[in-house]
Write a protein that holds these residues in place. Sequence first.
Motif, mmCIF file in Angstrom:
data_model
loop_
_atom_site.group_PDB
_atom_site.id
_atom_site.type_symbol
_atom_site.label_atom_id
_atom_site.label_comp_id
_atom_site.label_asym_id
_atom_site.label_seq_id
_atom_site.Cartn_x
_atom_site.Cartn_y
_atom_site.Cartn_z
ATOM 1 N N GLY A 1 51.147 33.457 33.363
ATOM 2 C CA GLY A 1 52.154 33.673 34.470
ATOM 3 C C GLY A 1 51.745 34.589 35.657
ATOM 4 O O GLY A 1 52.566 34.878 36.414
ATOM 5 N N PHE A 2 50.514 34.776 35.692
ATOM 6 C CA PHE A 2 49.864 35.517 36.841
ATOM 7 C C PHE A 2 48.397 35.389 37.043
ATOM 8 O O PHE A 2 47.629 34.750 35.976
ATOM 9 C CB PHE A 2 50.125 37.081 36.511
ATOM 10 C CG PHE A 2 49.581 37.387 35.377
ATOM 11 C CD1 PHE A 2 48.383 38.008 35.498
ATOM 12 C CD2 PHE A 2 50.458 37.803 34.275
ATOM 13 C CE1 PHE A 2 47.826 38.513 34.204
ATOM 14 C CE2 PHE A 2 49.967 38.311 33.092
ATOM 15 C CZ PHE A 2 48.563 38.586 33.110
ATOM 16 N N GLU A 3 48.078 35.587 38.273
ATOM 17 C CA GLU A 3 46.567 35.666 38.586
ATOM 18 C C GLU A 3 46.068 37.071 38.562
ATOM 19 O O GLU A 3 47.053 37.987 38.868
ATOM 20 C CB GLU A 3 46.113 34.874 39.747
ATOM 21 C CG GLU A 3 46.770 33.816 40.160
ATOM 22 C CD GLU A 3 47.209 32.852 38.997
ATOM 23 O OE1 GLU A 3 48.369 32.235 38.834
ATOM 24 O OE2 GLU A 3 46.082 32.638 38.216
ATOM 25 N N LEU A 4 44.874 37.601 38.760
ATOM 26 C CA LEU A 4 44.680 39.030 38.405
ATOM 27 C C LEU A 4 43.119 39.367 39.199
ATOM 28 O O LEU A 4 42.236 38.534 38.816
ATOM 29 C CB LEU A 4 44.520 39.597 37.115
ATOM 30 C CG LEU A 4 44.234 41.023 36.634
ATOM 31 C CD1 LEU A 4 45.381 41.710 37.224
ATOM 32 C CD2 LEU A 4 44.294 41.014 35.192
ATOM 33 N N GLU A 5 43.096 40.462 39.878
ATOM 34 C CA GLU A 5 42.082 40.864 40.710
ATOM 35 C C GLU A 5 41.040 41.478 40.014
ATOM 36 O O GLU A 5 40.449 42.413 40.388
ATOM 37 C CB GLU A 5 42.600 41.609 41.959
ATOM 38 C CG GLU A 5 43.148 42.892 41.569
ATOM 39 C CD GLU A 5 44.580 43.138 41.189
ATOM 40 O OE1 GLU A 5 45.240 43.980 41.260
ATOM 41 O OE2 GLU A 5 45.054 41.939 40.963
ATOM 42 N N THR A 6 40.472 41.013 38.765
ATOM 43 C CA THR A 6 39.476 41.894 38.117
ATOM 44 C C THR A 6 38.224 41.981 39.050
ATOM 45 O O THR A 6 37.955 41.133 39.542
ATOM 46 C CB THR A 6 39.205 41.327 36.608
ATOM 47 O OG1 THR A 6 39.292 39.781 36.652
ATOM 48 C CG2 THR A 6 40.654 41.818 35.764
ATOM 49 N N GLN A 7 37.744 43.102 38.557
ATOM 50 C CA GLN A 7 36.598 43.565 39.937
ATOM 51 C C GLN A 7 35.441 42.504 39.801
ATOM 52 O O GLN A 7 34.632 42.546 38.732
ATOM 53 C CB GLN A 7 36.076 44.849 39.591
ATOM 54 C CG GLN A 7 35.102 45.434 40.801
ATOM 55 C CD GLN A 7 35.129 46.821 40.992
ATOM 56 O OE1 GLN A 7 36.158 47.676 40.837
ATOM 57 N NE2 GLN A 7 34.064 47.328 40.795
ATOM 58 N N THR A 8 35.089 41.862 40.869
ATOM 59 C CA THR A 8 34.008 40.838 41.293
ATOM 60 C C THR A 8 34.160 39.520 40.562
ATOM 61 O O THR A 8 33.245 38.446 40.486
ATOM 62 C CB THR A 8 32.562 41.440 40.623
ATOM 63 O OG1 THR A 8 32.624 41.491 39.173
ATOM 64 C CG2 THR A 8 32.158 42.752 41.324
ATOM 65 N N LEU A 9 35.192 39.423 39.702
ATOM 66 C CA LEU A 9 35.605 38.153 38.723
ATOM 67 C C LEU A 9 37.108 37.960 38.790
ATOM 68 O O LEU A 9 37.623 38.469 37.671
ATOM 69 C CB LEU A 9 34.652 38.042 37.324
ATOM 70 C CG LEU A 9 34.935 36.948 36.808
ATOM 71 C CD1 LEU A 9 34.216 35.735 37.463
ATOM 72 C CD2 LEU A 9 34.184 37.134 35.415
ATOM 73 N N SER A 10 37.740 37.462 39.482
ATOM 74 C CA SER A 10 39.176 37.510 39.712
ATOM 75 C C SER A 10 39.511 36.315 38.561
ATOM 76 O O SER A 10 39.187 35.213 38.496
ATOM 77 C CB SER A 10 39.585 36.929 40.924
ATOM 78 O OG SER A 10 39.667 38.062 41.888
ATOM 79 N N LEU A 11 40.574 36.613 37.790
ATOM 80 C CA LEU A 11 41.168 35.657 36.578
ATOM 81 C C LEU A 11 42.190 35.010 37.349
ATOM 82 O O LEU A 11 43.213 35.323 37.892
ATOM 83 C CB LEU A 11 41.811 36.776 35.466
ATOM 84 C CG LEU A 11 42.654 35.876 34.510
ATOM 85 C CD1 LEU A 11 41.664 35.085 33.992
ATOM 86 C CD2 LEU A 11 43.079 36.969 33.542
ATOM 87 N N PHE A 12 42.200 33.626 37.136
ATOM 88 C CA PHE A 12 43.149 32.711 37.559
ATOM 89 C C PHE A 12 43.432 31.801 36.243
ATOM 90 O O PHE A 12 42.517 31.319 35.475
ATOM 91 C CB PHE A 12 42.651 31.761 38.636
ATOM 92 C CG PHE A 12 42.554 32.427 39.965
ATOM 93 C CD1 PHE A 12 43.560 32.225 41.052
ATOM 94 C CD2 PHE A 12 41.371 33.119 40.266
ATOM 95 C CE1 PHE A 12 43.488 32.996 42.069
ATOM 96 C CE2 PHE A 12 41.243 33.794 41.441
ATOM 97 C CZ PHE A 12 42.408 33.566 42.486
ATOM 98 N N GLU A 13 44.627 31.195 36.211
ATOM 99 C CA GLU A 13 45.142 30.310 35.422
ATOM 100 C C GLU A 13 44.500 28.974 35.971
ATOM 101 O O GLU A 13 44.721 28.552 36.957
ATOM 102 C CB GLU A 13 46.469 30.098 35.456
ATOM 103 C CG GLU A 13 47.306 31.470 34.661
ATOM 104 C CD GLU A 13 48.837 31.280 35.077
ATOM 105 O OE1 GLU A 13 49.309 31.417 34.011
ATOM 106 O OE2 GLU A 13 49.273 31.328 36.248
#
Length: 487
Positions: free
Chosen positions: A286-298
């Motif tokens: 239900g979201f995307e996330l800006e994890t450092q150097t490797l952003s998480l996307f569905e």
Amino acid sequence: MPHTPRKATALLASAVTVCLLAAGAPAEPLGIGDRLFPHLGNPGYDVASYDLSFTYPGTNSEPLQSVTTIDAWTTATLDRVNLDFAHGDIESVELDGEPVAFTTAGEDLVVTPDEPLPTGSWMRITVRYTSDPRPAKGRDGGWVRTADGLAMANQADAAHLVFPGNDHPSDKAMFTIRVTAPNGYTAVANGLPTDVDRAGAATTWTYRTQHPMATELAQISIGRSTVLRRTGPHGLPVRDVVPTKDRERLEPWLKKTPDQISWMEERVGRYPFETYGVLMADVDTGFELETQTLSLFEKDLFTEPAYPAWYVKSIMVHELAHQWFGDSVSPRTWSDLWLNEGHATWYEALYAEEKADRPLAARMKAAYGASDRWRAAGGPPAAPKAPVPGQKISIFRPNVYDGAALVLYALRQEIGRPAFERLERVWVARHQDGVATTDDFVSLASEIAGRDLSGFLQPWLYGEKTPPMPGHPDWKPVAPVKAPAAK
């Protein structure tokens, strides 16, 4: 609360006894007093580095055998050291290489040294435990179970569902991450790879950050994945992680990243980290996330035809912009969240305007119309209301996204485009690899503008009602549309 395994029962009893003798009271959960998460983080020490090791058993429904080593300086005399940890079994704890007493209290692991630790002393805490990928009861975040493995979503307060630490963005540290998984799986984490060790039926992957990182930005992908590599601006290594079966289907999106990095660099300066990339996970978060150097996307964001291409690309830029705003420059408290999300939304909207003819002013006018309602529901941008119990992620409301981007638009209207663009560049340069507050932003804006802007920004950031928009006296709050009464 973590369960204590039977073999640690005697040690736990010892820990309680020592705690009572040393402190004269039972162990209790502590915190650094964050307004939104009062028990998050812990006082009395500053983490320099984390070394995280996880052994993945080949299924995402069983715990991972794990070891976390924390190197830190004490900033006060400590007769106890509290770590945030809430979802696994503690097997043992060592302090400077020696077994030490421990217990749990709330969502804290409480370590009791034999002698108090004086201010300014170096300490190394090693915790052996299991990290449970199954959802924690009444909690969201931590490990995310994908179709073929695991990923992480630790924002805002869920890293301690994965590993023990000082789980607050004000205490950034260097990370080394090791993952052992059965052959056939690929593990990728924040930073750059330093070693791949294949031994028998398993492989151990090691990654290390070159810049400090907040715990909530840690990322590990374990899956039947392919790592795709390309080069960004200035020779920046870009690596993307995708399900192997979807590699060709996703490539048209992935190849857009280098140009998006260049677009951001033109506006705010050089990319602040050692690498970047996109993790496309087969998961429904239900979201995307800006994890450092490797952003998480569905993955579905890129494969669902209902999403227009311009929208998908602007969301990619949103998470990319966070690498500057939120990751390199992290919030000192969670009330400063608007600095993360407002800026990421700003560059998302600016990109859509420039690349897809979606006017920024039209989006801001719509936000202005809704802003009073957003403030009533979620608080003003710089003083968001507390999260809903059991839904810590509920601080991520419209007031800190478009409501906060509206503050930036008002500021640009007030000081002019050249001063605003200079402010953005100086902000990320001055606070790179650090933490910053709303007051820091107001102070810098005043410095750049050459006049005190606190009186102008105060109502925009903290007011119950949205102030008049400079240059747009016709913009008005829009009353919600009422549903017709039932007959």
